[in-house]
Enzyme design. Structure first.
Site, PDB file in Angstrom:
ATOM      1  N   SER A 235      39.642   3.502  37.803  1.00 30.36           N
ATOM      2  CA  SER A 235      38.817   3.057  38.922  1.00 30.36           C
ATOM      3  C   SER A 235      37.382   3.460  38.684  1.00 30.36           C
ATOM      4  O   SER A 235      37.055   4.653  38.617  1.00 30.36           O
ATOM      5  CB  SER A 235      39.314   3.690  40.230  1.00 30.36           C
ATOM      6  OG  SER A 235      38.322   3.504  41.222  1.00 30.36           O
TER       7      SER A 235
ATOM      8  N   HIS B 244      39.761  -1.150  37.426  1.00 33.29           N
ATOM      9  CA  HIS B 244      40.055  -1.207  38.862  1.00 33.29           C
ATOM     10  C   HIS B 244      38.733  -1.128  39.626  1.00 33.29           C
ATOM     11  O   HIS B 244      37.954  -0.195  39.444  1.00 33.29           O
ATOM     12  CB  HIS B 244      40.988  -0.051  39.229  1.00 33.29           C
ATOM     13  CG  HIS B 244      41.516  -0.112  40.620  1.00 33.29           C
ATOM     14  ND1 HIS B 244      42.555  -0.946  40.996  1.00 33.29           N
ATOM     15  CD2 HIS B 244      41.160   0.572  41.729  1.00 33.29           C
ATOM     16  CE1 HIS B 244      42.811  -0.766  42.279  1.00 33.29           C
ATOM     17  NE2 HIS B 244      41.984   0.148  42.753  1.00 33.29           N
TER      18      HIS B 244
ATOM     19  N   ASP C 192      37.070  -1.046  43.248  1.00 32.14           N
ATOM     20  CA  ASP C 192      37.362  -0.724  44.652  1.00 32.14           C
ATOM     21  C   ASP C 192      36.243  -1.191  45.574  1.00 32.14           C
ATOM     22  O   ASP C 192      35.149  -0.614  45.580  1.00 32.14           O
ATOM     23  CB  ASP C 192      37.499   0.795  44.800  1.00 32.14           C
ATOM     24  CG  ASP C 192      38.821   1.312  44.263  1.00 32.14           C
ATOM     25  OD1 ASP C 192      39.867   0.778  44.673  1.00 32.14           O
ATOM     26  OD2 ASP C 192      38.792   2.254  43.446  1.00 32.14           O
TER      27      ASP C 192
ATOM     28  N   MET D  30      34.862  -1.494  49.341  1.00 32.42           N
ATOM     29  CA  MET D  30      35.036  -0.867  50.656  1.00 32.42           C
ATOM     30  C   MET D  30      33.932  -1.331  51.584  1.00 32.42           C
ATOM     31  O   MET D  30      32.762  -1.350  51.188  1.00 32.42           O
ATOM     32  CB  MET D  30      34.976   0.653  50.520  1.00 32.42           C
ATOM     33  CG  MET D  30      35.999   1.218  49.561  1.00 32.42           C
ATOM     34  SD  MET D  30      35.823   3.002  49.471  1.00 32.42           S
ATOM     35  CE  MET D  30      37.085   3.378  48.242  1.00 32.42           C
TER      36      MET D  30
ATOM     37  N   HIS E  24      40.280  -4.466  44.159  1.00 33.55           N
ATOM     38  CA  HIS E  24      41.063  -3.940  45.292  1.00 33.55           C
ATOM     39  C   HIS E  24      40.169  -4.026  46.521  1.00 33.55           C
ATOM     40  O   HIS E  24      39.255  -3.218  46.679  1.00 33.55           O
ATOM     41  CB  HIS E  24      41.459  -2.498  44.955  1.00 33.55           C
ATOM     42  CG  HIS E  24      42.164  -1.784  46.048  1.00 33.55           C
ATOM     43  ND1 HIS E  24      42.346  -0.412  46.031  1.00 33.55           N
ATOM     44  CD2 HIS E  24      42.757  -2.230  47.180  1.00 33.55           C
ATOM     45  CE1 HIS E  24      43.014  -0.046  47.114  1.00 33.55           C
ATOM     46  NE2 HIS E  24      43.265  -1.121  47.837  1.00 33.55           N
TER      47      HIS E  24
ATOM     48  N   MET F  17      39.321  -3.390  49.988  1.00 33.78           N
ATOM     49  CA  MET F  17      39.577  -2.605  51.209  1.00 33.78           C
ATOM     50  C   MET F  17      38.578  -3.069  52.254  1.00 33.78           C
ATOM     51  O   MET F  17      37.661  -2.346  52.655  1.00 33.78           O
ATOM     52  CB  MET F  17      39.428  -1.105  50.883  1.00 33.78           C
ATOM     53  CG  MET F  17      40.589  -0.603  50.038  1.00 33.78           C
ATOM     54  SD  MET F  17      40.254   0.989  49.288  1.00 33.78           S
ATOM     55  CE  MET F  17      39.421   0.425  47.782  1.00 33.78           C
TER      56      MET F  17
ATOM     57  N   MET G 171      49.578   2.317  48.016  1.00 32.75           N
ATOM     58  CA  MET G 171      48.586   3.392  48.063  1.00 32.75           C
ATOM     59  C   MET G 171      49.295   4.746  48.110  1.00 32.75           C
ATOM     60  O   MET G 171      50.189   4.953  48.925  1.00 32.75           O
ATOM     61  CB  MET G 171      47.694   3.254  49.305  1.00 32.75           C
ATOM     62  CG  MET G 171      46.757   2.058  49.299  1.00 32.75           C
ATOM     63  SD  MET G 171      45.663   1.941  47.872  1.00 32.75           S
ATOM     64  CE  MET G 171      44.764   3.498  47.965  1.00 32.75           C
TER      65      MET G 171
ATOM     66  N   PHE H 194      38.520   6.957  49.594  1.00 33.48           N
ATOM     67  CA  PHE H 194      37.798   7.899  48.749  1.00 33.48           C
ATOM     68  C   PHE H 194      38.587   8.217  47.493  1.00 33.48           C
ATOM     69  O   PHE H 194      39.819   8.264  47.524  1.00 33.48           O
ATOM     70  CB  PHE H 194      37.543   9.206  49.521  1.00 33.48           C
ATOM     71  CG  PHE H 194      36.752   9.002  50.777  1.00 33.48           C
ATOM     72  CD1 PHE H 194      35.357   8.983  50.742  1.00 33.48           C
ATOM     73  CD2 PHE H 194      37.390   8.770  51.987  1.00 33.48           C
ATOM     74  CE1 PHE H 194      34.623   8.746  51.895  1.00 33.48           C
ATOM     75  CE2 PHE H 194      36.665   8.527  53.154  1.00 33.48           C
ATOM     76  CZ  PHE H 194      35.270   8.521  53.104  1.00 33.48           C
ATOM     77  N   GLY H 195      37.857   8.459  46.398  1.00 33.99           N
ATOM     78  CA  GLY H 195      38.483   8.985  45.189  1.00 33.99           C
ATOM     79  C   GLY H 195      38.697  10.485  45.336  1.00 33.99           C
ATOM     80  O   GLY H 195      38.202  11.117  46.274  1.00 33.99           O
TER      81      GLY H 195
ATOM     82  N   ASP I  45      48.026   3.804  43.398  1.00 35.34           N
ATOM     83  CA  ASP I  45      46.589   4.089  43.428  1.00 35.34           C
ATOM     84  C   ASP I  45      46.329   5.298  44.319  1.00 35.34           C
ATOM     85  O   ASP I  45      46.620   5.260  45.512  1.00 35.34           O
ATOM     86  CB  ASP I  45      45.872   2.843  43.973  1.00 35.34           C
ATOM     87  CG  ASP I  45      44.357   2.983  44.023  1.00 35.34           C
ATOM     88  OD1 ASP I  45      43.819   4.000  43.564  1.00 35.34           O
ATOM     89  OD2 ASP I  45      43.729   2.031  44.534  1.00 35.34           O
TER      90      ASP I  45
ATOM     91  N   GLY J 267      41.116   7.245  38.949  1.00 39.62           N
ATOM     92  CA  GLY J 267      39.663   7.354  38.981  1.00 39.62           C
ATOM     93  C   GLY J 267      39.190   8.679  38.442  1.00 39.62           C
ATOM     94  O   GLY J 267      38.742   8.794  37.294  1.00 39.62           O
TER      95      GLY J 267
HETATM   96  C1  DX5 Z   1      40.888   4.900  47.042  1.00 40.22           C
HETATM   97  C2  DX5 Z   1      40.733   3.919  45.904  1.00 40.22           C
HETATM   98  C3  DX5 Z   1      41.182   4.455  44.602  1.00 40.22           C
HETATM   99  C4  DX5 Z   1      40.403   5.635  44.091  1.00 40.22           C
HETATM  100  C5  DX5 Z   1      41.313   6.427  43.210  1.00 40.22           C
HETATM  101  O1  DX5 Z   1      40.642   4.262  48.249  1.00 40.22           O
HETATM  102  O2  DX5 Z   1      41.482   2.754  46.164  1.00 40.22           O
HETATM  103  O3  DX5 Z   1      41.246   3.434  43.618  1.00 40.22           O
HETATM  104  O4  DX5 Z   1      39.241   5.294  43.390  1.00 40.22           O
HETATM  105  O5  DX5 Z   1      40.670   7.616  42.852  1.00 40.22           O
HETATM  106  P1  DX5 Z   1      41.479   8.876  42.332  1.00 40.22           P
HETATM  107  O6  DX5 Z   1      42.238   8.474  41.114  1.00 40.22           O
HETATM  108  O7  DX5 Z   1      40.399   9.869  42.064  1.00 40.22           O
HETATM  109  O8  DX5 Z   1      42.413   9.303  43.445  1.00 40.22           O
HETATM  110 ZN    ZN Z   2      41.840   1.239  44.556  1.00 39.80          ZN
END
Ligand code: DX5
Ligand code: ZN
Length: 214
Positions: free
Chosen positions: A7, A30, A32, A34, A63, A65, A136, A142-143, A174, A196
């Site tokens: 990601s 990937h 993301d 948002m 993805h 969101m 999920m 958030f990562g 994810d 990520g």
């Molecule tokens: C969260 C995202 C993920 C995120 C994953 O809402 O959809 O893709 O970037 O990050 P990590 O691997 O750090 O949990």
């Molecule tokens: Zn994602």
């Protein structure tokens, strides 16, 4: 085949081109998206996607969101996404079905994602039309969050649904994926692993991708 999808939410945005080059051992990028409404964070949209598309031939796994994704799927397709995943919770069932149909009408692969509180059964009405289901393993937004091992029952249930119907549908996880949690997900039936912070936080990203793939 097990696939790894780093990601780029965890990439260095000032060096995005270099960071994308550093993950060439992976399978998908990937991406993301948002909107600050469906999730309490805002990331990036179509224009950054176009820039990413211009610097790589890798499969881009978007993805979304975002609330009411039907409004935007065509633009993400035009901007260069190969797989476009919408959230089951992001609109009415009829509009989610319409978004999936719109993605396929653009010649792209369609995915459906479910948040931690959404049951496996939410994917059932759409499964015949899906190329990917994303479970999920954190609350989206958030990562860097901790992996929710209690989502593995859902992964097993969706794996059973895919196999029972003989569908050509990938099963992606994810959130909080690292080499250890990746094994747990693969055992439960996942075949695409988004990561990520684990990938972009590693000194040797190619090695980390190989460790996650297992
Ligand atoms: C969260 C995202 C993920 C995120 C994953 O809402 O959809 O893709 O970037 O990050 P990590 O691997 O750090 O949990
Ligand atoms: Zn994602």
């Amino acid at each position: 085949m097990i696939k790894v999808a780093p990601s780029i939410l965890s990439a260095d945005f000032l060096r995005l081109g270099e960071d994308i080059a550093s993950i060439s051992a992976a399978d998908y990028i990937h991406y993301d998206v948002m909107d600050g409404v469906f999730v309490p964070n805002i990331s990036f949209g179509m224009s950054i996607l176009k820039a990413v598309r211009s610097c790589t031939d890798m499969v881009i796994d978007a993805h979304l969101m975002i609330t009411r994704p039907l409004r935007y799927v065509k633009e993400f397709a035009k901007a260069g996404a190969d797989i476009i995943t919408v959230h089951a919770e992001a609109d009415t069932p009829d509009n989610i079905a319409a978004a999936i149909a719109a993605i396929k009408a653009e010649g792209k692969k369609a995915g459906l994602s479910v948040k931690p509180g959404t049951p496996a059964s939410a994917a059932a009405p759409y499964i015949a039309d899906l190329d990917l289901i994303l479970v999920m393993t954190v609350e989206p937004g958030f990562g860097g969050q901790s992996f929710m091992a209690d989502m593995m029952d859902k992964v097993r249930q969706i794996r059973a649904m895919i196999d029972a119907g003989g569908y050509d549908c990938e099963l992606e996880v994810d959130g909080g994926i690292n080499p250890d949690t990746a094994r747990v997900c693969v055992e439960a039936g996942a075949n695409v692993l988004v990561a990520g912070s684990s990938v972009f936080g590693a000194a040797d990203r190619a090695q980390r991708i190989a460790q996650i793939r297992g």
